[in-house]
Scaffold this active site. Sequence first.
Site, PDB file in Angstrom:
ATOM      1  N   LYS A   1      18.368   4.905  -8.796  1.00 17.47           N
ATOM      2  CA  LYS A   1      18.047   4.151  -7.573  1.00 17.47           C
ATOM      3  C   LYS A   1      17.572   2.743  -7.947  1.00 17.47           C
ATOM      4  O   LYS A   1      17.982   1.748  -7.346  1.00 17.47           O
ATOM      5  CB  LYS A   1      16.971   4.874  -6.740  1.00 17.47           C
ATOM      6  CG  LYS A   1      16.691   4.133  -5.436  1.00 17.47           C
ATOM      7  CD  LYS A   1      15.596   4.723  -4.588  1.00 17.47           C
ATOM      8  CE  LYS A   1      15.302   3.787  -3.421  1.00 17.47           C
ATOM      9  NZ  LYS A   1      14.066   4.109  -2.700  1.00 17.47           N
TER      10      LYS A   1
ATOM     11  N   LYS B   1       6.761   2.871  -3.118  1.00 15.59           N
ATOM     12  CA  LYS B   1       7.324   1.528  -3.307  1.00 15.59           C
ATOM     13  C   LYS B   1       6.664   0.874  -4.527  1.00 15.59           C
ATOM     14  O   LYS B   1       7.331   0.253  -5.356  1.00 15.59           O
ATOM     15  CB  LYS B   1       7.067   0.686  -2.047  1.00 15.59           C
ATOM     16  CG  LYS B   1       7.802  -0.640  -2.025  1.00 15.59           C
ATOM     17  CD  LYS B   1       7.160  -1.618  -1.048  1.00 15.59           C
ATOM     18  CE  LYS B   1       7.730  -1.563   0.318  1.00 15.59           C
ATOM     19  NZ  LYS B   1       7.264  -2.705   1.163  1.00 15.59           N
TER      20      LYS B   1
ATOM     21  N   ASP C   1      15.523   7.488   2.494  1.00 14.64           N
ATOM     22  CA  ASP C   1      16.424   7.893   1.397  1.00 14.64           C
ATOM     23  C   ASP C   1      17.176   9.203   1.666  1.00 14.64           C
ATOM     24  O   ASP C   1      18.369   9.292   1.346  1.00 14.64           O
ATOM     25  CB  ASP C   1      15.647   8.007   0.077  1.00 14.64           C
ATOM     26  CG  ASP C   1      15.355   6.648  -0.544  1.00 14.64           C
ATOM     27  OD1 ASP C   1      16.008   5.666  -0.162  1.00 14.64           O
ATOM     28  OD2 ASP C   1      14.466   6.563  -1.413  1.00 14.64           O
TER      29      ASP C   1
ATOM     30  N   ASN D   1       0.824  -1.211   0.000  1.00 16.31           N
ATOM     31  CA  ASN D   1       0.000   0.000   0.000  1.00 16.31           C
ATOM     32  C   ASN D   1       0.856   1.258   0.000  1.00 16.31           C
ATOM     33  O   ASN D   1       0.354   2.362   0.160  1.00 16.31           O
ATOM     34  CB  ASN D   1      -0.926   0.021   1.233  1.00 16.31           C
ATOM     35  CG  ASN D   1      -2.017  -1.002   1.114  1.00 16.31           C
ATOM     36  OD1 ASN D   1      -1.840  -2.158   1.506  1.00 16.31           O
ATOM     37  ND2 ASN D   1      -3.140  -0.622   0.548  1.00 16.31           N
ATOM     38  N   ASN D   2       2.165   1.070  -0.144  1.00 13.56           N
ATOM     39  CA  ASN D   2       3.092   2.203  -0.158  1.00 13.56           C
ATOM     40  C   ASN D   2       3.242   2.676  -1.615  1.00 13.56           C
ATOM     41  O   ASN D   2       3.861   2.001  -2.439  1.00 13.56           O
ATOM     42  CB  ASN D   2       4.431   1.738   0.440  1.00 13.56           C
ATOM     43  CG  ASN D   2       5.472   2.834   0.444  1.00 13.56           C
ATOM     44  OD1 ASN D   2       5.491   3.700  -0.429  1.00 13.56           O
ATOM     45  ND2 ASN D   2       6.355   2.795   1.430  1.00 13.56           N
TER      46      ASN D   2
ATOM     47  N   ASP E   1       8.997  -7.182   2.043  1.00 14.24           N
ATOM     48  CA  ASP E   1       9.127  -6.515   3.328  1.00 14.24           C
ATOM     49  C   ASP E   1      10.539  -5.975   3.345  1.00 14.24           C
ATOM     50  O   ASP E   1      11.504  -6.686   3.044  1.00 14.24           O
ATOM     51  CB  ASP E   1       8.877  -7.479   4.500  1.00 14.24           C
ATOM     52  CG  ASP E   1       8.596  -6.702   5.782  1.00 14.24           C
ATOM     53  OD1 ASP E   1       7.789  -5.748   5.737  1.00 14.24           O
ATOM     54  OD2 ASP E   1       9.187  -7.021   6.821  1.00 14.24           O
ATOM     55  N   SER E   2      10.645  -4.692   3.662  1.00 12.04           N
ATOM     56  CA  SER E   2      11.950  -4.056   3.560  1.00 12.04           C
ATOM     57  C   SER E   2      12.193  -3.189   4.780  1.00 12.04           C
ATOM     58  O   SER E   2      11.290  -2.954   5.584  1.00 12.04           O
ATOM     59  CB  SER E   2      12.036  -3.242   2.268  1.00 12.04           C
ATOM     60  OG  SER E   2      10.875  -2.460   2.090  1.00 12.04           O
TER      61      SER E   2
ATOM     62  N   ARG F   1      15.971  -3.201  -3.457  1.00 16.16           N
ATOM     63  CA  ARG F   1      14.769  -3.691  -4.127  1.00 16.16           C
ATOM     64  C   ARG F   1      15.103  -4.161  -5.549  1.00 16.16           C
ATOM     65  O   ARG F   1      14.606  -5.174  -6.019  1.00 16.16           O
ATOM     66  CB  ARG F   1      13.718  -2.565  -4.138  1.00 16.16           C
ATOM     67  CG  ARG F   1      12.316  -3.012  -4.443  1.00 16.16           C
ATOM     68  CD  ARG F   1      11.260  -2.013  -3.999  1.00 16.16           C
ATOM     69  NE  ARG F   1      11.150  -1.943  -2.555  1.00 16.16           N
ATOM     70  CZ  ARG F   1      11.636  -0.961  -1.807  1.00 16.16           C
ATOM     71  NH1 ARG F   1      12.217   0.086  -2.356  1.00 16.16           N
ATOM     72  NH2 ARG F   1      11.521  -1.011  -0.499  1.00 16.16           N
TER      73      ARG F   1
END
Length: 202
Positions: free
Chosen positions: A180, A12, A160, A8-9, A68-69, A186
């Site tokens: 990035k 991301k 970041d 839901n980000n 998951d980060s 990622r």
Amino acid sequence: MKIILASNNSKKIKELSALFLPLGHEIIPQGDLQIPEADEPFNTFLENALHKARHAAKISGLPAIADDSGLCVPALNGDPGVFSSRYANVESSNNAENKDFLNNQKLLENLKNVQDRMAFFVCVMVFIQAEKSPLPLISTGLWHGKILTESRGNNGFGYDPIFYVPEKNCSAAELSAEVKNSISHRAKAVKNLLQQMQELQI
Ligand code: ITT
């Protein structure tokens, strides 16, 4: 094939959508199907990622990808770690930018008198064909750097602005989205996941 992206980000999701373009499948953010956010009750990135993917696959009946980060600082015993998005204990109703700002402030405060500012981002990514898939595909990506003493740059999200990237001599928030996405935790996790999916002809 349609694959649900269990996140839901929005920032991301933007990064992941670009990274998964070579896959050639339709990637659908779970919010588009009104799938609610899963909780993240576990102590490992892997368990949380698998839980998010299963939650989305169960509700949608479709294959799912989740990551998951987080940011790990060895001098703080690995914090904020799996609690990276919740480090400053901000209400989830708070807007994302404000939450990121408060998380960054808390980390800078906790590192105020700390010499060793080494840090690394972690991304654990999971793909499952179905909720009860016996063979989840799992990949991990790491991105090493240091925590700056103040924010720099406006791109990206999360930590970041305070994450110094040695190979580019700037903060992660000073990198373009393309750069990035070519060197991040990622990016590395997606690259490996794509290889596994290709091997299984998914
Ligand atoms: P979803 O669970 O819905 O995907 P989330 O933001 O809660 O969204 P995580 O649980 O994986 O995602 O938490 C990751 C947090 O770690 C994220 O909110 C940031 O604070 C931080 N983070 C992860 N990747 C990052 C990146 O590339 N740049 C900066 N911060 C990052």
